[in-house]
Write a protein that holds these residues in place. Sequence first.
Motif, PDB file in Angstrom:
ATOM      1  N   GLN A 174      27.533  44.172 106.909  1.00 27.77           N
ATOM      2  CA  GLN A 174      27.872  43.977 105.506  1.00 27.77           C
ATOM      3  C   GLN A 174      29.297  44.440 105.241  1.00 27.77           C
ATOM      4  O   GLN A 174      30.010  43.867 104.429  1.00 27.77           O
ATOM      5  N   SER A 175      29.691  45.486 105.948  1.00 31.01           N
ATOM      6  CA  SER A 175      31.067  45.989 105.854  1.00 31.01           C
ATOM      7  C   SER A 175      31.441  46.615 107.191  1.00 31.01           C
ATOM      8  O   SER A 175      30.582  47.124 107.910  1.00 31.01           O
ATOM      9  N   ILE A 176      32.732  46.537 107.518  1.00 34.63           N
ATOM     10  CA  ILE A 176      33.263  47.111 108.759  1.00 34.63           C
ATOM     11  C   ILE A 176      34.440  48.005 108.376  1.00 34.63           C
ATOM     12  O   ILE A 176      35.476  47.509 107.922  1.00 34.63           O
ATOM     13  N   ASP A 177      34.285  49.287 108.547  1.00 34.11           N
ATOM     14  CA  ASP A 177      35.290  50.269 108.126  1.00 34.11           C
ATOM     15  C   ASP A 177      35.905  50.925 109.348  1.00 34.11           C
ATOM     16  O   ASP A 177      35.302  51.800 109.975  1.00 34.11           O
ATOM     17  N   ASP A 178      37.106  50.481 109.707  1.00 32.14           N
ATOM     18  CA  ASP A 178      37.837  51.056 110.837  1.00 32.14           C
ATOM     19  C   ASP A 178      38.520  52.330 110.370  1.00 32.14           C
ATOM     20  O   ASP A 178      39.484  52.287 109.597  1.00 32.14           O
ATOM     21  N   ARG A 179      38.031  53.481 110.838  1.00 26.15           N
ATOM     22  CA  ARG A 179      38.542  54.771 110.390  1.00 26.15           C
ATOM     23  C   ARG A 179      39.553  55.381 111.354  1.00 26.15           C
ATOM     24  O   ARG A 179      39.871  56.562 111.265  1.00 26.15           O
ATOM     25  N   GLY A 180      40.046  54.565 112.254  1.00 25.08           N
ATOM     26  CA  GLY A 180      41.066  55.046 113.180  1.00 25.08           C
ATOM     27  C   GLY A 180      40.489  55.570 114.471  1.00 25.08           C
ATOM     28  O   GLY A 180      40.857  55.129 115.565  1.00 25.08           O
ATOM     29  N   ASP A 181      39.563  56.527 114.373  1.00 28.09           N
ATOM     30  CA  ASP A 181      38.962  57.103 115.572  1.00 28.09           C
ATOM     31  C   ASP A 181      37.560  56.562 115.833  1.00 28.09           C
ATOM     32  O   ASP A 181      36.979  56.801 116.890  1.00 28.09           O
ATOM     33  N   ILE A 182      37.027  55.824 114.868  1.00 28.78           N
ATOM     34  CA  ILE A 182      35.686  55.281 114.961  1.00 28.78           C
ATOM     35  C   ILE A 182      35.562  54.113 113.986  1.00 28.78           C
ATOM     36  O   ILE A 182      36.355  53.992 113.042  1.00 28.78           O
ATOM     37  N   GLN A 228      32.896  52.465 111.343  1.00 28.88           N
ATOM     38  CA  GLN A 228      31.610  52.608 110.661  1.00 28.88           C
ATOM     39  C   GLN A 228      31.173  51.239 110.152  1.00 28.88           C
ATOM     40  O   GLN A 228      31.912  50.569 109.436  1.00 28.88           O
ATOM     41  N   VAL A 229      29.971  50.854 110.510  1.00 27.21           N
ATOM     42  CA  VAL A 229      29.453  49.540 110.132  1.00 27.21           C
ATOM     43  C   VAL A 229      28.217  49.712 109.263  1.00 27.21           C
ATOM     44  O   VAL A 229      27.257  50.393 109.656  1.00 27.21           O
ATOM     45  N   LYS A 230      28.265  49.107 108.087  1.00 24.36           N
ATOM     46  CA  LYS A 230      27.083  49.076 107.223  1.00 24.36           C
ATOM     47  C   LYS A 230      26.457  47.705 107.368  1.00 24.36           C
ATOM     48  O   LYS A 230      27.128  46.676 107.227  1.00 24.36           O
ATOM     49  N   PHE A 231      25.147  47.682 107.632  1.00 25.73           N
ATOM     50  CA  PHE A 231      24.447  46.432 107.880  1.00 25.73           C
ATOM     51  C   PHE A 231      23.713  45.951 106.629  1.00 25.73           C
ATOM     52  O   PHE A 231      23.455  46.720 105.696  1.00 25.73           O
ATOM     53  N   ALA A 232      23.382  44.655 106.633  1.00 26.28           N
ATOM     54  CA  ALA A 232      22.664  44.063 105.499  1.00 26.28           C
ATOM     55  C   ALA A 232      21.336  44.773 105.260  1.00 26.28           C
ATOM     56  O   ALA A 232      20.837  44.833 104.135  1.00 26.28           O
ATOM     57  N   SER A 233      20.758  45.329 106.307  1.00 25.96           N
ATOM     58  CA  SER A 233      19.491  46.049 106.206  1.00 25.96           C
ATOM     59  C   SER A 233      19.636  47.392 105.507  1.00 25.96           C
ATOM     60  O   SER A 233      18.641  48.019 105.145  1.00 25.96           O
ATOM     61  N   GLY A 234      20.888  47.860 105.340  1.00 23.58           N
ATOM     62  CA  GLY A 234      21.141  49.169 104.749  1.00 23.58           C
ATOM     63  C   GLY A 234      21.461  50.230 105.784  1.00 23.58           C
ATOM     64  O   GLY A 234      21.946  51.318 105.437  1.00 23.58           O
ATOM     65  N   ASN A 235      21.200  49.928 107.055  1.00 20.90           N
ATOM     66  CA  ASN A 235      21.515  50.886 108.112  1.00 20.90           C
ATOM     67  C   ASN A 235      23.026  51.055 108.244  1.00 20.90           C
ATOM     68  O   ASN A 235      23.795  50.110 108.039  1.00 20.90           O
ATOM     69  N   VAL A 236      23.444  52.269 108.592  1.00 19.57           N
ATOM     70  CA  VAL A 236      24.857  52.564 108.831  1.00 19.57           C
ATOM     71  C   VAL A 236      24.976  53.199 110.212  1.00 19.57           C
ATOM     72  O   VAL A 236      24.272  54.160 110.530  1.00 19.57           O
ATOM     73  N   ARG A 237      25.849  52.612 111.043  1.00 23.31           N
ATOM     74  CA  ARG A 237      26.040  53.130 112.400  1.00 23.31           C
ATOM     75  C   ARG A 237      27.519  53.188 112.714  1.00 23.31           C
ATOM     76  O   ARG A 237      28.331  52.486 112.103  1.00 23.31           O
ATOM     77  N   GLU A 238      27.866  54.030 113.688  1.00 21.87           N
ATOM     78  CA  GLU A 238      29.255  54.172 114.107  1.00 21.87           C
ATOM     79  C   GLU A 238      29.424  53.705 115.544  1.00 21.87           C
ATOM     80  O   GLU A 238      28.556  53.935 116.394  1.00 21.87           O
ATOM     81  N   PHE A 239      30.550  53.037 115.794  1.00 24.25           N
ATOM     82  CA  PHE A 239      30.855  52.509 117.116  1.00 24.25           C
ATOM     83  C   PHE A 239      32.301  52.800 117.471  1.00 24.25           C
ATOM     84  O   PHE A 239      33.147  52.977 116.589  1.00 24.25           O
ATOM     85  N   ASP A 240      32.574  52.824 118.766  1.00 22.36           N
ATOM     86  CA  ASP A 240      33.962  52.968 119.204  1.00 22.36           C
ATOM     87  C   ASP A 240      34.745  51.687 118.937  1.00 22.36           C
ATOM     88  O   ASP A 240      35.911  51.737 118.525  1.00 22.36           O
ATOM     89  N   LEU A 241      34.095  50.533 119.177  1.00 19.35           N
ATOM     90  CA  LEU A 241      34.735  49.233 119.010  1.00 19.35           C
ATOM     91  C   LEU A 241      33.730  48.249 118.437  1.00 19.35           C
ATOM     92  O   LEU A 241      32.518  48.423 118.589  1.00 19.35           O
ATOM     93  N   VAL A 242      34.242  47.203 117.795  1.00 11.66           N
ATOM     94  CA  VAL A 242      33.404  46.113 117.295  1.00 11.66           C
ATOM     95  C   VAL A 242      33.995  44.796 117.793  1.00 11.66           C
ATOM     96  O   VAL A 242      35.213  44.591 117.714  1.00 11.66           O
ATOM     97  N   VAL A 243      33.127  43.912 118.297  1.00 12.11           N
ATOM     98  CA  VAL A 243      33.565  42.597 118.765  1.00 12.11           C
ATOM     99  C   VAL A 243      32.796  41.521 118.004  1.00 12.11           C
ATOM    100  O   VAL A 243      31.568  41.489 118.037  1.00 12.11           O
TER     101      VAL A 243
END
Length: 417
Positions: free
Chosen positions: A145-153, A155-170
Amino acid sequence: MLSTLLRRSLSNLKRPGKNYNILVVGGGIAGPALAFFLHRYGMKPVVVERASEIRLSGQWVDLENEGKEVAWRMGIESKVRQKIAEEQGIHIVDSTGRPQASFDAHSFGEKDFVEQIEIRRPELANILYEHIRNDVEYVFGDSPQSIDDRGDIVQVKFASGNVREFDLVVGADGIHSKTRRLVFGDESSIAYADLYTAYFSIPRSDSDGNWVRFYAAPGGRSVALRPDSQVRTQIYLCFRSKERGYEYLGVDMQKHLLQKLFADVDFEAPRILRELPNSDDFYFNTVGQVRMDRWSRGRVTLVGDAGYCPSPLTGMGANVALVGAYILAGELSRHQDYNEAFKQYETWMRPYLAEAQKIIPGSVRLALPKTRTAIALRNAVLGFVFRPHIARFIGKLVTSKASRKSVLPNYEIVPTS
């Protein structure tokens, strides 16, 4: 150049990059292929797919040269070959179904001059999924739903409401990539071909046989039937249009649109339109190419159709998806700095993509003429070209040209079982 890249990527597997935790958006072709190689190189991919399961819709796709090589390195080529197309050839027909031009599987010689493997897209997607499902986390029925690049990580918020953090997104989520829209803005990067296409299957009839039958109707429309199985026939409906937005309609509205546009078409159209409402593997989309100045921004990058869709007109979609996934994973495996990996990924892929995205000028107008006169002229030309002696001559010319292409050598790493 691509051969050099593949050799270089494999030779550096003993110097892996960081153990990245990577979100891969899209479970089609590029996404699972990328996840396979990322896992193989010691990284932790998570694949999220908006659909509730592997998609069963889609056209036939070709694998050739580098695409076949990547499939071999994944250890799936034998499974792919079990699903390849086995039709006899193609009939270009008139409104009554009478062939006007025909070419069989050996029209250009005893061996296919580009040595292609042709397989239905959903079959390839399912093979990829089954190949990695036990090693890679899959999340179905969700999307960013949203992709927030915070520089060091990231943060991705999903349509389901879940929020997870990743090193990279493709982003590997197709020509209308939501990842691309969230990170790069609008879809001005799509170069449209003023063409729409729909794929679905209907019950097989005795008249379908083992030949593809293609009919061009006035008004820039076409109907094609292709043998799919003993009980189903694959349908292709195409029409030229400068209007935009049909791809965003609901499925019922898209089916209604096709009913209206093809209501006066002859050949097998009446039968197809009768079965259309019942199709459960319906796919409809615009045809275009994605062209971007860069595929990466911060910790987010794109692969396959999301970043550089070549369009179905090239027949290279599955190839660039597999090769792009292979190269991106390979570069991430050999660089501590993801920025450098992304840079090298683009450096090596762009020359290959420049060739893959080439479209014969006027190919849409040639395939789907507007008038009956133009259709008749096109059929006459094809009837001449596909005469056996002319076809064999063309086959020799193309084979000679194809033989000058680089052949990928074997590498020190063998495919997994």
